[in-house]
Design a protein around this motif. Structure first.
Motif, PDB file in Angstrom:
ATOM      1  N   ARG A 246       0.851  -1.187   0.000  1.00 46.00           N
ATOM      2  CA  ARG A 246       0.000   0.000   0.000  1.00 46.00           C
ATOM      3  C   ARG A 246       0.893   1.245   0.000  1.00 46.00           C
ATOM      4  NH1 ARG A 246      -2.893   1.048   4.144  1.00 46.00           N
ATOM      5  NH2 ARG A 246      -4.847   1.622   3.116  1.00 46.00           N
ATOM      6  N   THR A 250       0.422   7.959  -3.039  1.00 46.66           N
ATOM      7  CA  THR A 250      -0.572   7.352  -3.928  1.00 46.66           C
ATOM      8  C   THR A 250      -1.436   8.431  -4.565  1.00 46.66           C
ATOM      9  OG1 THR A 250      -2.381   5.727  -4.045  1.00 46.66           O
ATOM     10  CG2 THR A 250      -2.177   6.978  -1.991  1.00 46.66           C
ATOM     11  N   TRP A 252      -4.733   9.814  -7.091  1.00 47.04           N
ATOM     12  CA  TRP A 252      -6.171   9.540  -7.161  1.00 47.04           C
ATOM     13  C   TRP A 252      -6.541   8.640  -8.330  1.00 47.04           C
ATOM     14  CZ3 TRP A 252      -9.500  11.287 -11.115  1.00 47.04           C
ATOM     15  CH2 TRP A 252      -8.959  12.217 -12.014  1.00 47.04           C
ATOM     16  N   SER A 254      -5.504   5.810  -8.639  1.00 45.80           N
ATOM     17  CA  SER A 254      -5.670   4.479  -8.053  1.00 45.80           C
ATOM     18  C   SER A 254      -7.109   4.206  -7.670  1.00 45.80           C
ATOM     19  CB  SER A 254      -4.764   4.341  -6.813  1.00 45.80           C
ATOM     20  OG  SER A 254      -4.719   3.005  -6.375  1.00 45.80           O
ATOM     21  N   GLU A 255      -7.910   5.253  -7.556  1.00 47.32           N
ATOM     22  CA  GLU A 255      -9.324   5.073  -7.221  1.00 47.32           C
ATOM     23  C   GLU A 255     -10.165   4.654  -8.426  1.00 47.32           C
ATOM     24  OE1 GLU A 255     -10.683   8.608  -5.282  1.00 47.32           O
ATOM     25  OE2 GLU A 255      -9.442   8.267  -3.511  1.00 47.32           O
ATOM     26  N   ALA A 260     -12.274   0.843  -5.111  1.00 47.39           N
ATOM     27  CA  ALA A 260     -12.450   2.185  -4.570  1.00 47.39           C
ATOM     28  C   ALA A 260     -13.821   2.772  -4.903  1.00 47.39           C
ATOM     29  CB  ALA A 260     -11.353   3.092  -5.100  1.00 47.39           C
ATOM     30  N   PRO A 263     -14.566   6.032  -1.914  1.00 47.82           N
ATOM     31  CA  PRO A 263     -13.281   6.533  -1.426  1.00 47.82           C
ATOM     32  C   PRO A 263     -13.385   7.613  -0.361  1.00 47.82           C
ATOM     33  CG  PRO A 263     -13.838   7.583  -3.496  1.00 47.82           C
ATOM     34  CD  PRO A 263     -14.947   6.596  -3.201  1.00 47.82           C
ATOM     35  N   THR A 264     -14.585   7.956   0.073  1.00 43.93           N
ATOM     36  CA  THR A 264     -14.732   9.109   0.962  1.00 43.93           C
ATOM     37  C   THR A 264     -14.499   8.787   2.429  1.00 43.93           C
ATOM     38  OG1 THR A 264     -17.117   8.701   1.105  1.00 43.93           O
ATOM     39  CG2 THR A 264     -16.345  10.209  -0.618  1.00 43.93           C
ATOM     40  N   ARG A 267     -10.669   3.032   5.409  1.00 43.88           N
ATOM     41  CA  ARG A 267      -9.284   2.796   5.005  1.00 43.88           C
ATOM     42  C   ARG A 267      -9.109   3.112   3.514  1.00 43.88           C
ATOM     43  NH1 ARG A 267      -5.830  -2.415   4.480  1.00 43.88           N
ATOM     44  NH2 ARG A 267      -3.951  -1.918   5.687  1.00 43.88           N
ATOM     45  N   VAL A 268      -7.988   3.733   3.174  1.00 45.93           N
ATOM     46  CA  VAL A 268      -7.728   4.079   1.778  1.00 45.93           C
ATOM     47  C   VAL A 268      -7.641   2.803   0.953  1.00 45.93           C
ATOM     48  CG1 VAL A 268      -6.069   5.109   0.183  1.00 45.93           C
ATOM     49  CG2 VAL A 268      -6.557   6.214   2.382  1.00 45.93           C
ATOM     50  N   ALA A 269      -8.416   2.749  -0.109  1.00 47.03           N
ATOM     51  CA  ALA A 269      -8.456   1.576  -0.976  1.00 47.03           C
ATOM     52  C   ALA A 269      -7.573   1.791  -2.195  1.00 47.03           C
ATOM     53  CB  ALA A 269      -9.891   1.299  -1.407  1.00 47.03           C
ATOM     54  N   TYR A 270      -7.166   0.694  -2.799  1.00 45.05           N
ATOM     55  CA  TYR A 270      -6.296   0.726  -3.968  1.00 45.05           C
ATOM     56  C   TYR A 270      -6.918  -0.085  -5.090  1.00 45.05           C
ATOM     57  CZ  TYR A 270      -2.670   2.530  -0.866  1.00 45.05           C
ATOM     58  OH  TYR A 270      -1.961   3.296   0.024  1.00 45.05           O
TER      59      TYR A 270
END
Length: 402
Positions: A246, A250, A252, A254-255, A260, A263-264, A267-270
């Motif tokens: 991760r 990173t 955006w 990747s969203e 994702a 995404p708001t 945990r930050v998603a990839y």
């Protein structure tokens, strides 16, 4: 002078006609290890990028995405990695720093590298060392190490605190091909470390095979500014298929992946595959050029095996010509202990006045470069034998031969 059948069927003079805007027939470009000329199709592609932006405005990004996919496919072919995930970036620094930001450095605060890495890696790791990262430089790149010696030195430096190994497949300063990367990959897997191979000086001049070199679980970074003739802004990071790292750095983009959808919060998603190491808004013009050049190379059947044969034949011609000059070795010499088959796509010449020699040659329309006391000659497939011979003669005059 005997060369392989592959190199004998190559016609540099005919190929040079496709590089008219770089005027490769009017001057001798021996900067092949740094900045090869771009074929004329790249100019047309760059103009098309502008036209598409004007015609489609924001809709150009749908076209850009398709072009990027074709560039990824081209890199997969050059890496002999048909199923690899390829993240694209404007330069290797942004890709290397994303990789470094993904490492578990709190638990494993150690990175092993060599003393022969390009400035992208050298400088960044030196700065991280100032902030407390343990950086170990292994290898004996100042001499002519035995085959596999650099790889073994890296392996010997590994321990269970090592987060990653960062090393080149061909050293940028002297062109030495680093052997034994497969053994480094095995050792990294054994201790749980990640391996990042800088293949910039291999791609499209020294055949590189992810599967053939046992690098399926390795990261590979490189780009198109040198031997691929893409120009700036077209770099890549090859990612192992099962990668779950991760990156802290990173973008955006990747969203865009299916992970994702929301995404708001949380945990930050990839995204999947190459989206895991994606950046953000970029200039797609380089990808237009790269796609055109990839198609051009395929139409001209300029594959890595042929390009390697041509390069080796050109280096042999250069070394034989330089030896025939019988120059004072204190003024200029080259390391004969390093055979051509262990070299990448350029010839490193030792000269205390390397910078002055490069300037004298430039005044005679011979383009090369230098690093400290190393003068570098990098031929390319559009450089003719007559041009190589002329460059050698002018080198003799620059050194001071009557």
């Amino acid at each position: 002078m005997t060369h392989s059948a592959d190199s004998s069927r190559h016609d540099a003079r005919r190929l040079a006609r496709h590089y008219s805007r770089f005027r490769v027939g009017e001057r001798i470009l021996l900067t092949g290890h740094s900045h090869q000329a771009w074929p004329d199709v790249a100019f047309d592609a760059q103009m098309q990028a502008w036209k598409d932006a004007a015609e489609f405005v924001d809709g150009k990004w749908d076209l850009a995405a398709a072009i990027a996919d074709e560039v990824r496919a081209g890199y997969r072919r050059l890496l002999d990695d048909p199923d690899g995930h390829i993240a694209l970036g404007q330069n290797t620094h942004e890709l290397v720093t994303r990789f470094l930001s993904a490492l578990p450095l709190r638990e494993r605060p150690r990175v092993v590298t060599t003393d022969g890495e390009f400035h992208t890696v050298r400088r960044q790791l030196a700065r991280l060392r100032e902030e407390g990262l343990e950086v170990v430089q292994a290898g004996a790149t100042g001499s002519v190490p035995a085959p596999g010696a650099i790889a073994q030195a890296v392996i010997d430096a590994l321990d269970d605190r090592t987060a990653a190994v960062v090393m080149s497949s061909v050293l940028y300063r002297n062109g030495l091909i680093v052997e034994g990367l497969d053994e480094v990959a095995k050792a990294c897997e054994h201790v749980g470390a990640n391996l990042l191979v800088d293949a910039y000086h291999s791609i499209n001049v020294v055949p590189f095979s992810v599967s053939g070199m046992g690098l399926e679980r390795a990261f590979v970074v490189g780009g198109g500014y040198k031997y691929c003739q893409f120009g700036e802004g077209v770099c890549f990071l090859r990612i192992p298929a099962d990668c779950s790292l991760r990156p802290i750095l990173t973008g955006w983009f990747s969203e865009f992946g299916e992970l994702a959808d929301n995404p708001t919060g949380g945990r930050v998603a990839y995204g999947d595959g190459p989206h895991r190491f994606a950046g953000s808004t970029y200039d797609p013009v380089g990808h237009y050029r790269a796609r055109a050049v990839l198609r051009f190379f395929r139409s001209e059947r300029l594959n890595p095996l042929l390009l390697r044969a041509v390069s080796q034949a050109q280096l042999a011609r250069l070394t034989e010509g330089i030896d025939a000059l019988d120059l004072d070795p204190t003024a200029l010499s080259w390391n004969r202990d390093l055979p051509l088959e262990r070299r990448g796509g350029f010839l490193a010449l030792d000269a205390l006045a390397a910078g002055e020699l490069a300037a004298r040659l430039r005044s005679r329309d011979v383009f090369c470069d230098h690093r400290g006391t190393v003068l570098r000659f990098g031929p390319a497939p559009y450089v003719t034998d007559a041009q190589l011979d002329e460059a050698v003669g002018l080198l003799g005059e620059a050194v001071g031969r009557p």
